[in-house]
Scaffold this active site. Sequence first.
Site, PDB file in Angstrom:
ATOM      1  N   ASP A  11       0.843  -1.206   0.000  1.00 62.22           N
ATOM      2  CA  ASP A  11       0.000   0.000   0.000  1.00 62.22           C
ATOM      3  C   ASP A  11       0.873   1.250   0.000  1.00 62.22           C
ATOM      4  O   ASP A  11       1.313   1.697  -1.042  1.00 62.22           O
ATOM      5  CB  ASP A  11      -0.889   0.004   1.251  1.00 62.22           C
ATOM      6  CG  ASP A  11      -2.254  -0.569   0.997  1.00 62.22           C
ATOM      7  OD1 ASP A  11      -2.719  -0.519  -0.146  1.00 62.22           O
ATOM      8  OD2 ASP A  11      -2.871  -1.053   1.949  1.00 62.22           O
ATOM      9  N   ARG A  43      -9.487 -14.238   5.449  1.00 66.12           N
ATOM     10  CA  ARG A  43      -8.174 -14.471   4.842  1.00 66.12           C
ATOM     11  C   ARG A  43      -8.190 -15.718   3.959  1.00 66.12           C
ATOM     12  O   ARG A  43      -7.452 -15.817   2.994  1.00 66.12           O
ATOM     13  CB  ARG A  43      -7.108 -14.670   5.930  1.00 66.12           C
ATOM     14  CG  ARG A  43      -6.796 -13.443   6.762  1.00 66.12           C
ATOM     15  CD  ARG A  43      -5.580 -13.734   7.641  1.00 66.12           C
ATOM     16  NE  ARG A  43      -5.418 -12.776   8.722  1.00 66.12           N
ATOM     17  CZ  ARG A  43      -4.774 -11.618   8.624  1.00 66.12           C
ATOM     18  NH1 ARG A  43      -4.243 -11.265   7.461  1.00 66.12           N
ATOM     19  NH2 ARG A  43      -4.647 -10.813   9.656  1.00 66.12           N
TER      20      ARG A  43
HETATM   21  C1  PRP Z   1      -0.492  -5.456   5.369  1.00 65.75           C
HETATM   22  C2  PRP Z   1       0.321  -6.195   4.327  1.00 65.75           C
HETATM   23  C3  PRP Z   1       1.652  -5.514   4.387  1.00 65.75           C
HETATM   24  C4  PRP Z   1       1.313  -4.105   4.814  1.00 65.75           C
HETATM   25  C5  PRP Z   1       1.359  -3.210   3.609  1.00 65.75           C
HETATM   26  O1  PRP Z   1      -0.283  -6.044   6.610  1.00 65.75           O
HETATM   27  O2  PRP Z   1       0.414  -7.566   4.608  1.00 65.75           O
HETATM   28  O3  PRP Z   1       2.540  -6.121   5.315  1.00 65.75           O
HETATM   29  O4  PRP Z   1      -0.010  -4.118   5.351  1.00 65.75           O
HETATM   30  O5  PRP Z   1       1.017  -1.895   3.952  1.00 65.75           O
HETATM   31  P1  PRP Z   1       1.957  -0.667   3.637  1.00 65.75           P
HETATM   32  O6  PRP Z   1       2.457  -0.787   2.232  1.00 65.75           O
HETATM   33  O7  PRP Z   1       1.005   0.515   3.803  1.00 65.75           O
HETATM   34  O8  PRP Z   1       3.054  -0.649   4.647  1.00 65.75           O
HETATM   35  P2  PRP Z   1      -1.240  -5.788   7.870  1.00 65.75           P
HETATM   36  O9  PRP Z   1      -0.625  -4.720   8.723  1.00 65.75           O
HETATM   37  O10 PRP Z   1      -2.651  -5.545   7.405  1.00 65.75           O
HETATM   38  O11 PRP Z   1      -1.125  -7.158   8.681  1.00 65.75           O
HETATM   39  P3  PRP Z   1      -1.604  -8.640   8.291  1.00 65.75           P
HETATM   40  O12 PRP Z   1      -0.723  -9.108   7.155  1.00 65.75           O
HETATM   41  O13 PRP Z   1      -1.385  -9.455   9.522  1.00 65.75           O
HETATM   42  O14 PRP Z   1      -3.058  -8.575   7.880  1.00 65.75           O
END
Ligand code: PRP
Length: 180
Positions: A105, A167
């Site tokens: 993201d 998930r």
């Molecule tokens: C999500 C995804 C990445 C991160 C990306 O993890 O798996 O690690 O967000 O976001 P960014 O580019 O804005 O840094 P999340 O924190 O949702 O945890 P999860 O994988 O346990 O759902």
Amino acid sequence: MTLPGIERVLFTEDQVNARVQEVAAEISAKYRGHDLKLIGVLKGSVFFLCALARAIDIPVKIDFLAISSFGGHAEGRDPGMVRVAKDLDHPIEDEDVLLVEDIVDTGFTTRYLLQALAGRSPRSLGVCTLLDRTVRRLVQVPIDFRCFEIPDRFVIGCGLDYKQLYRNLGYVAVMNPDKG
Ligand code: PRP
């Protein structure tokens, strides 16, 4: 079965599986002649990493790490505030390493992890993501392999959750929690 809150399917299970096969073939071709270590970022990447590993036809190792985002990802955390909550089990020195994500993201997580892993002297270091939401990018990060670009919507499935649910869906869907 229609699940509550699911607005529409973005990528069907067949589309996801087909694209994973294509990207796995690209990865196999790029790293042929070498062993490859896939590093998954818990928890979201688990399903994608497993599917990818099954489809890659060169020898692969797997390892996992977990990160903490101060303030929580969904609540608008302080950008870039990331730390390793669970480290890798093994060193990566002199190995070909591919960081595997379910979604990129803002790019803060990927940037942080690339910096942290690069300091451990891998032979090479790349990034592979199932979903790429470039519209939300705040820091530029190199993405070597990606399956799909997605719009600026809240998505679930294939590792992505809503309140830790969904998930395990084999497809990617747009989530609207207000929709019954
Ligand atoms: C999500 C995804 C990445 C991160 C990306 O993890 O798996 O690690 O967000 O976001 P960014 O580019 O804005 O840094 P999340 O924190 O949702 O945890 P999860 O994988 O346990 O759902």
